[in-house]
Scaffold this motif. Structure first.
Motif, PDB file in Angstrom:
ATOM      1  N   LEU A 347      32.708  27.691  28.352  1.00 48.97           N
ATOM      2  CA  LEU A 347      33.751  28.407  29.087  1.00 48.97           C
ATOM      3  C   LEU A 347      34.267  27.610  30.277  1.00 48.97           C
ATOM      4  O   LEU A 347      35.474  27.643  30.580  1.00 48.97           O
ATOM      5  N   LEU A 348      33.382  26.894  30.958  1.00 49.96           N
ATOM      6  CA  LEU A 348      33.840  26.047  32.059  1.00 49.96           C
ATOM      7  C   LEU A 348      34.749  24.939  31.540  1.00 49.96           C
ATOM      8  O   LEU A 348      35.784  24.630  32.150  1.00 49.96           O
ATOM      9  N   THR A 369      35.469  35.150  33.572  1.00 45.37           N
ATOM     10  CA  THR A 369      34.491  35.518  32.540  1.00 45.37           C
ATOM     11  C   THR A 369      33.135  34.894  32.835  1.00 45.37           C
ATOM     12  O   THR A 369      32.083  35.545  32.677  1.00 45.37           O
ATOM     13  N   VAL A 370      33.143  33.630  33.278  1.00 43.86           N
ATOM     14  CA  VAL A 370      31.880  32.974  33.646  1.00 43.86           C
ATOM     15  C   VAL A 370      31.248  33.696  34.838  1.00 43.86           C
ATOM     16  O   VAL A 370      30.039  33.985  34.848  1.00 43.86           O
ATOM     17  N   ILE A 371      32.054  34.031  35.830  1.00 41.41           N
ATOM     18  CA  ILE A 371      31.553  34.722  37.027  1.00 41.41           C
ATOM     19  C   ILE A 371      30.914  36.058  36.663  1.00 41.41           C
ATOM     20  O   ILE A 371      29.842  36.420  37.171  1.00 41.41           O
ATOM     21  N   ASP A 372      31.544  36.783  35.758  1.00 41.08           N
ATOM     22  CA  ASP A 372      31.063  38.116  35.389  1.00 41.08           C
ATOM     23  C   ASP A 372      29.869  38.081  34.447  1.00 41.08           C
ATOM     24  O   ASP A 372      29.074  39.033  34.406  1.00 41.08           O
ATOM     25  N   THR A 373      29.727  36.983  33.694  1.00 36.50           N
ATOM     26  CA  THR A 373      28.749  36.961  32.601  1.00 36.50           C
ATOM     27  C   THR A 373      27.524  36.102  32.882  1.00 36.50           C
ATOM     28  O   THR A 373      26.426  36.402  32.398  1.00 36.50           O
ATOM     29  N   TRP A 382      33.419  29.942  40.572  1.00 35.28           N
ATOM     30  CA  TRP A 382      34.235  30.419  41.690  1.00 35.28           C
ATOM     31  C   TRP A 382      34.983  29.247  42.348  1.00 35.28           C
ATOM     32  O   TRP A 382      36.168  29.356  42.683  1.00 35.28           O
ATOM     33  N   LEU A 383      34.273  28.138  42.539  1.00 36.84           N
ATOM     34  CA  LEU A 383      34.926  26.950  43.088  1.00 36.84           C
ATOM     35  C   LEU A 383      36.059  26.480  42.187  1.00 36.84           C
ATOM     36  O   LEU A 383      37.130  26.065  42.660  1.00 36.84           O
TER      37      LEU A 383
END
Length: 820
Positions: A347-348, A369-373, A382-383
């Motif tokens: 995902l990143l 999606t990465v932040i939430d999962t 976030w960065l």
């Protein structure tokens, strides 16, 4: 011992040294007998003659026409010393003249005359006077056939023949050398022979020679480069199997993954092109699996897909992403996620790929999606969200995103980087108050981190420049309390200056004392010490001294080495150990130095010796021995580096080390050039020595990325301008590699900048020397004659570092050589 003295002793004592080297070489091969080297081998069959088609005609020895002896005529010993000094300083024409003065005097003893003939050959070869070099070496070989330098004179005459394009004679000389000195630098000599054959258009013989060179031993990086060259030659000759064999021999020793990918891919292409498709694609698969970040993996992937090889989606995604084919990466990542499920890594990659093709919203959504999962990846994602807003031109959203990470999730270390970026972005849009407030929060939330220290310093400097002294004092004070090292010293220094501006003398002194102790040997600590002692920047000592009781100093240094590193060896420590003497890199490097009149041999010797130094870097005793050995060979950069390794291993500042070792790290070579030029242009000699050390580490052949050259790193256009101002005759760009010209030009230029752009201030002149005189004058007009403000004003980070590093080095030079 000076380089001139060392070279003189080498010439007069070299027979014994060479016999010792031969003995060492024989002991390595298991033969205990000492071979006495004569002009020709006792067994003529040891010499492989060149092919009949290029059998050289014997070179007749012609008695040289008497040369004009320098006036007044000097005693032979003095003329020889003067020749050696000129040779060391790059004045090769003068060296030839003085060597001739020895050769043509009937009262010169045989040993001195022999050394003068040999020295004339070296000097003429370095000057490019190949005919004179050939003549001198031929005379030496005829007149002194039993001299131990015969093999080296033969090699060097081969170099002279090469310079004259007399390739047949060069080959014959190189082959004779190999017969006389086998098993030492065979790889380098065979390469020269290959070059000569190639120049003659004899490609088969050239390839044979290059193969012999590749099969012999030498320093690893140069050896693999040679093997690549040999592989290319085999391909040109239509022998792909031998080319692949060379590639495989490289892969057996190469460590760098990107280089390995390149070699593996080349081997694969050769196999495929030669019809061995299966073996070729096996290697293609290996490139894809083992080196996905390499460009070769990208090409290999396209080749594999072109023949319907099965490559899993994850591997394809990784290769496309690393090779910046973002559209292909997006397709491969989405396919992989649909087939096998998502991961934070995929995902990143997907978010970054969307961003790079300009799909900002898709990127933001993917990172969310990465932040939430994936909580463990929250900070990184976030960065990336913040960076995505910034790159899209939405600076305010970027600031808000970065700030939110730190405030909503202070437990994540990435918060420090986020606030650092937010503070910087506020400054780019002119919102100084918010920038300063952000840096203040950064310092409080993440004290002692690199981002906090950089942010506090940037904020304090910004506030000071804006006239907000109160905020500057607060941020500098916070950094002084929570920072470490260089930036802590800088903060204390500025706290002291602010106190001093307010007339608070005691508080200022306390701050300067704290600064002086925060980063010993660093610029800001030295500046604080100078302010405490009322010493102006680059204030020269009352006098200087360059003569020392080296015997006493050496004894003190070796006692320190024993106590510091627990060395139990008895007797003198400085002679090379048996292990160093027997090391193949030492043996090859030493031999290459003896035949180092050509630049290629000299550079090859440096490579061999640097590999040796690196191998023993963690051994303080061996490193100390090498520092002295390299100094006596004139390999000053390697000597300085080795001495630095010893001091760093001890964990102390240079000024705390024994003076003998400290002076190895901060030497004063080329005094016979620097001191007269410094006096002529009214320069502090310690400033000139500091500048030379910063520019080149006393490496006469040094060249920078900007094409600056020689000891004082003069760029070509500046060299031409100086030559015109000095009315220097027959100037050409390569002249600045000659120390006697480089020091003359460099000191002239430094004086010129001092007088015309720097108002006589050394630190401004140094900035002009590095960053351009006009720029230095502009920075001075902004800062005024205040070193600390000037350093803050300098617009080029490289130039700012240049000035502060020379300030640091000058402090050491003043401590080691200053009196009063």
């Amino acid at each position: 011992m000076t380089k001139t003295h060392t070279r003189q002793l080498t010439r007069l004592l070299i027979p014994a040294v060479l016999l010792m080297l031969v003995s060492v070489a024989c002991s390595l091969s298991g033969d205990p007998d000492v071979i006495v080297v004569t002009a020709t081998p006792s067994d003529p069959s040891l010499i492989t003659p060149p092919p009949d088609s290029i059998q050289p005609t014997p070179i007749p020895y012609i008695t040289p026409t008497p040369q004009i002896v320098p006036t007044p005529t000097l005693p032979p010993a003095q003329a020889f010393d003067d020749a050696e000094a000129a040779l060391h300083n790059g004045d090769y024409v003068t060296a030839v003249s003085y060597f001739d003065a020895v050769i043509n005097q009937s009262n010169a003893n045989a040993n001195l005359r022999a050394s003068a003939l040999y020295g004339k050959g070296e000097a003429a070869l370095r000057e490019g006077l190949y005919d004179q070099a050939s003549e001198a070496f031929s005379a030496f070989l005829v007149e002194y056939p039993n001299d131990a330098r015969v093999p080296h004179a033969t090699f060097l005459r081969g170099d002279a023949h090469s310079g004259l394009f007399q390739w047949q004679f060069a080959i014959a000389d190189y082959q004779t050398y190999l017969a006389l000195r086998p098993g030492i630098i065979d790889s380098y000599v065979h390469e020269r022979i290959g070059d000569a054959y190639l120049a003659l258009g004899m490609s088969d013989q050239a390839l044979t020679a290059y193969t012999q060179a590749a099969n012999a031993t030498r320093e690893l990086s140069s050896l693999v480069a040679l093997k690549e060259r040999v592989a290319a030659s085999y391909l040109n000759n239509g022998d792909p199997a031998q080319a692949v064999a060379q590639y495989d021999s490289i892969l057996a020793v190469a460590q760098n993954s990107f280089y390995r990918a390149s070699i593996e891919f080349q081997a694969a292409q050769v196999l495929i092109d030669s019809g061995d498709v299966a073996s070729g694609y096996t290697r293609i698969q290996r490139v894809i699996n083992q080196y996905p970040a390499s460009s070769q993996a990208y090409y290999a992937l396209n080749m594999a897909l072109g023949v319907d090889m099965e490559i899993d989606g994850y591997t394809q995604a990784k290769i496309y992403y690393y090779n910046e084919d973002y559209n292909a990466a997006i397709s491969a990542i989405n396919t992989t996620i649909s087939e096998t499920g998502s991961t934070a890594e995929l995902l990143l990659w997907l978010g970054e790929s969307y961003r790079e093709i300009g799909n900002t919203q898709a990127a933001i959504t993917t990172f969310q999606t990465v932040i939430d999962t994936y909580p463990e990846w929250l900070g990184a994602a976030w960065l990336e969200q913040g960076r995505t807003y910034f790159l899209s031109g939405d600076t305010l959203s970027a600031i808000q995103t970065y700030s939110a990470l730190a405030t909503q999730h202070p437990e994540y270390a990435e918060g420090a980087e986020a606030l650092s970026r937010a503070g910087y972005l506020y400054s780019t849009i002119g919102n100084t108050d918010s920038a300063l407030a952000t840096y203040d929060i950064l310092g409080q939330m993440f004290p002692g981190t690199e981002q906090a220290m950089d942010g506090l310093y940037a904020g304090a400097t910004m506030a000071y420049n804006a006239g907000d002294v109160g905020t500057a004092a607060s941020l500098f004070g916070q950094l002084a309390q929570t920072g470490t090292g260089e930036l802590q010293a800088a903060a204390y220094l500025w706290v002291g200056r602010l106190y001093q501006n307010e007339g608070k003398t005691d508080e200022a002194r306390a701050a300067y004392q704290a600064a002086a102790g925060s980063d010993p040997g660093g610029y800001y600590s030295i500046r604080a010490s100078d302010l405490l002692n009322g010493r102006a920047p680059f204030d020269p000592p009352t006098s200087v001294r360059f003569e020392f009781d080296e015997g006493v100093a050496l004894t003190e240094a070796e006692a320190w080495l024993r106590s510091t590193f627990g060395i139990e060896q008895t007797g003198a420590l400085y002679p090379l150990s048996a292990a160093l003497e027997a090391d193949e890199r030492m043996i090859r490097g030493r031999e290459l130095m003896i035949v180092g009149a050509s630049t290629t041999a000299y550079e090859a010797a440096e490579v061999e010796f640097d590999a040796l130094r690196t191998a023993y870097q963690d051994d303080p005793l061996a490193t100390y021995q090498l520092a002295i050995y390299f100094r006596d060979l004139g390999l000053y950069k390697l000597s300085i580096t080795a001495a630095a390794d010893v001091i760093i291993a001890a964990g102390i500042d240079t000024t705390q080390a024994p003076s003998y070792i400290a002076r190895l790290r901060y030497p004063v070579y080329y005094q016979d050039l620097v001191l007269p030029s410094a006096a002529e242009y009214e320069l502090d000699p310690l400033l000139v020595f500091s500048l030379i050390r910063q520019e080149s580490l006393y490496e006469g052949f040094a060249t920078s990325w900007a094409a600056a050259q020689g000891l004082m790193q003069i760029i070509p256009s500046t060299g031409e301008e100086i030559a015109g101002r000095l009315d220097w005759p027959n100037y050409q760009n390569s002249d600045v590699y000659r120390p006697y010209i480089n020091v003359k030009f460099g000191t002239f230029y430094l004086r010129w900048v001092l007088d015309n752009f720097a108002e006589g201030l050394p630190y401004v002149a140094l900035a002009g020397y590095n960053g351009g005189p006009g720029n230095a004058a502009q920075w001075l007009s902004i800062s005024g004659p205040d070193l600390d403000l000037f350093v803050q004003t300098v617009g080029f980070p490289e130039t700012r570092t240049y000035v502060t590093r020379i300030y640091e080095q000058y402090n050491v030079y003043r401590a080691l050589y200053g009196v009063g």
